[in-house]
Design an enzyme around this catalytic site. Structure first.
Site, short mmCIF file in Angstrom:
data_model
loop_
_atom_site.label_atom_id
_atom_site.label_comp_id
_atom_site.label_asym_id
_atom_site.label_seq_id
_atom_site.Cartn_x
_atom_site.Cartn_y
_atom_site.Cartn_z
N TYR A 159 0.81 -1.25 -0.12
CA TYR A 159 0.02 0.08 -0.10
C TYR A 159 0.51 1.34 0.07
CZ TYR A 159 -4.16 -2.71 0.97
OH TYR A 159 -5.31 -3.38 0.85
N LYS A 226 2.82 -13.62 6.51
CA LYS A 226 3.15 -14.63 5.61
C LYS A 226 4.67 -14.93 5.21
CE LYS A 226 1.65 -17.65 2.42
NZ LYS A 226 0.99 -18.87 2.87
#
Ligand code: NAP
Length: 420
Positions: A159, A226
Site C-alpha cells: 500500500y 506470510k
C-alpha cells in the site's frame, strides 16, 4: 490558519500532549459525510450519536461538528481537488475526525483518498474491533465466539504506493537493474510493485496492539504474517514483533513457547501471550476456533483481507467499525465502500459508521454514550427492526429505511445516567 471553505463551529479543540488526549466538554470534531451512501449513513448516525451524548450527560457535553470535505463534496467546492490541503490540515489540528466512505477509481485515476489520508496524517494503525452484537444474523453456528481487535499496519507493505505500470520507463529501469545487479530476470511485460516493511513501522504498530491488550486486560496478541514465503518483509514483521514485546513489555508478556515450556499451557495471571500464525491458517482458524484469538497485529494487505473476512462472520461490513489512529490523531471510518447503487435511497445499514462513532466516543473517554448506543442497537435488532441487509437474512423481520432505523435506536435508548 484561516480556512477557505471550512467553517469552524463554536467549541473547543481536542488536544494531545505527552501521550494523553485532552477532551473538553464541547469538543470540535471533524466530519466528512462521504460519497455514495455516505450522506445517508452520516446523517442517520449523527442523530444517534447526538441523542446518546445528550442522554448520557444531560447537556453537559455536546459535540460541535465541523463539516470537512473530501471526495465528490470536495471536488465540487475546490475546483476538482478530491483531497484539499485544508481538510488534511484541519484534522491534524483538531485531532479527531470521522468519515463516511469515499470513491476510489480502480486501475487508474487518483490515488485512494483513504490511503492518502492515512499516509499524510501518519495514521499508522487501522484498528478494527470485530464482535457479535446480539440478534445480528451470522453464517456461524456461534458467532459470539468472535471477539477480536485487528491492528493492521497502515502505511507500508504494497500500500506504500510504489508501483509502476508494465510499459513504463521506470519498470523497464527496475527490470534492467535487477538483471544487471542481481542476475534476476523479471518478464519484460511485468508491472512492478514494491513491498517495504520496516522495523520502525512494525514496532510502532505492535506496540499499539500490545498497549491495547494491556489496557483492556485481553489475553493475547497474535502476529499474523506470510513469513514462510516473504521472509524479509512478513517474516521480519513476525521477528520484530516478538523483539518489541520482549524489549518493551518483557515483564507483562510471555511467548506461546514459554507458555507451554514453563507454565504447562496455563496462562499466568497478568501476562499477555504473544503468539504468531501464518496468514493462510489464521483465516481458517478464525472460522473454526475464533475464540483462540483476541488482539491481532498484521501487515497492511493481510490486515485488509482479514478485517472484511472476520466481519463477515458476525454480520458483514455493513456493521463493522474501524479507525485509523496515529500518535494522537485519529480518523474513525465506515469500513465498507460507497455502495453507489444504493446512494440517496435511505436504504443501507448505518451500523459500520455508527459503531465507528462508538469507537470515537470511547477514544474520547465518553464510554457511557457509546454504551447507550450499543445497547439500543442490540435491542432494535432483537426487535427485528432492521435495514434491508439484515432483513434478507432474518425471516419475520421488519425492513426499515436508514433514517427509520436510526430513529428506532434513539427510541430504544435507556434513561440517561450522569457519570461525567
Ligand atoms: P462497497 O461500497 O462496500 O459495497 C459492496 C457491497 O457491500 C454493497 O453492494 C452491499 O452489498 C454491501 N454494503 C456496503 N455497505 C453497506 C451498508 N452500509 N449496508 C449494507 N450493505 C452494505 O464496495 P464496492 O462496491 O467494492 O466499492 C464501491 C466504492 O467504494 C469504490 O469506489 C471503492 O473504492 C470505495 N471504497 C471505499 C472505502 C472507504 O472509503 N473506506 C472502502 C471500500 C471501498 P449488497 O448489494 O449485496 O447488499
Amino acid at each position: 490558519m484561516a480556512f477557505q471553505k471550512i467553517v469552524v463551529p463554536a467549541g473547543e479543540k481536542i488536544t494531545y500532549r505527552d501521550g494523553q488526549l485532552q477532551v473538553p466538554d464541547h469538543p470540535i470534531v471533524g466530519m466528512i459525510e462521504g460519497d455514495g451512501i455516505g450522506p445517508d449513513i452520516s446523517r442517520a448516525s449523527r442523530r444517534v450519536w447526538e441523542a446518546a451524548v445528550e442522554k448520557a450527560y444531560r447537556g453537559k457535553r455536546k459535540i460541535a461538528w465541523m463539516d470537512l470535505y473530501a471526495g465528490e463534496s470536495a471536488m465540487e467546492r475546490y475546483g476538482g481537488n478530491p483531497l484539499p490541503d485544508e481538510t488534511v490540515e484541519t484534522i491534524r489540528q483538531y485531532v479527531v475526525a470521522i468519515k463516511g466512505p469515499l470513491t476510489t477509481p480502480v486501475g487508474g485515476g487518483f490515488r485512494s483518498l483513504n490511503v492518502s489520508l492515512r499516509i499524510l496524517l501518519d495514521l499508522y494503525a487501522c484498528v478494527r474491533p470485530v464482535r457479535h452484537y446480539a440478534g445480528v444474523p451470522s453464517p456461524m453456528i456461534d458467532p459470539s465466539r468472535v471477539d477480536v481487535v485487528i491492528f493492521r499496519e497502515n502505511t507500508e507493505d504494497v500500500y506504500a504506493g510504489i508501483e509502476f505500470p508494465f510499459d513504463s520507463p521506470e519498470a523497464a529501469k527496475i527490470r534492467a537493474f535487477f538483471s544487471r545487479e542481481f542476475k534476476i530476470t523479471i518478464r519484460d511485460d511485468a508491472g512492478i510493485g514494491i513491498k517495504p516493511i520496516s522495523v520502525f513501522g512494525t514496532k510502532r504498530l505492535v506496540r499499539k496492539a500490545i498497549r491495547h491488550a494491556l489496557e483492556r486486560r485481553l489475553p493475547s496478541v497474535t502476529l499474523i504474517h506470510k513469513g514462510n514465503i516473504q521472509k524479509y518483509t512478513e517474516g521480519a514483521f513476525r521477528a520484530w514483533g516478538y523483539e518489541l514485546a520482549k524489549e518493551e513489555f518483557g515483564d507483562v508478556t510471555i511467548t506461546e513457547d514459554e507458555l507451554h515450556a514453563q507454565h504447562g499451557g496455563q496462562q499466568p495471571a497478568g501476562k499477555i501471550v504473544i503468539k504468531d500464525r501464518i496468514a493462510d491458517i489464521a483465516f481458517q482458524l478464525m472460522q473454526l476456533r475464533p475464540d483462540e484469538f483476541s488482539v491481532l497485529a498484521m501487515p497492511n494487505l493481510n490486515g485488509d483481507y482479514m478485517s472484511d473476512a472476520v466481519a463477515a462472520q458476525v454480520g458483514g461490513i455493513g456493521i463493522a467499525p474501524g479507525a485509523n489512529i496515529g500518535d494522537g490523531t485519529a480518523v474513525f471510518e465506515a469500513t465498507h465502500g460507497t455502495a453507489p447503487k444504493y446512494a440517496g435511497q435511505d436504504k443501507v445499514n448505518p451500523g459500520s459508521l455508527l459503531f465507528s462513532g462508538v469507537m470515537m466516543l470511547e477514544y474520547m473517554g465518553w464510554h457511557e454514550a457509546g454504551q447507550l448506543i450499543t445497547d439500543a442497537y442490540e435491542k432494535t435488532v432483537q426487535q427485528k427492526t432492521v435495514t434491508y441487509d439484515f432483513a434478507r437474512q432474518m425471516p419475520g423481520s421488519r425492513e426499515v429505511k436508514t433514517s427509520e432505523f436510526a430513529t428506532a435506536i434513539i427510541n430504544n435508548m435507556g434513561r440517561g445516567f450522569n457519570k461525567a
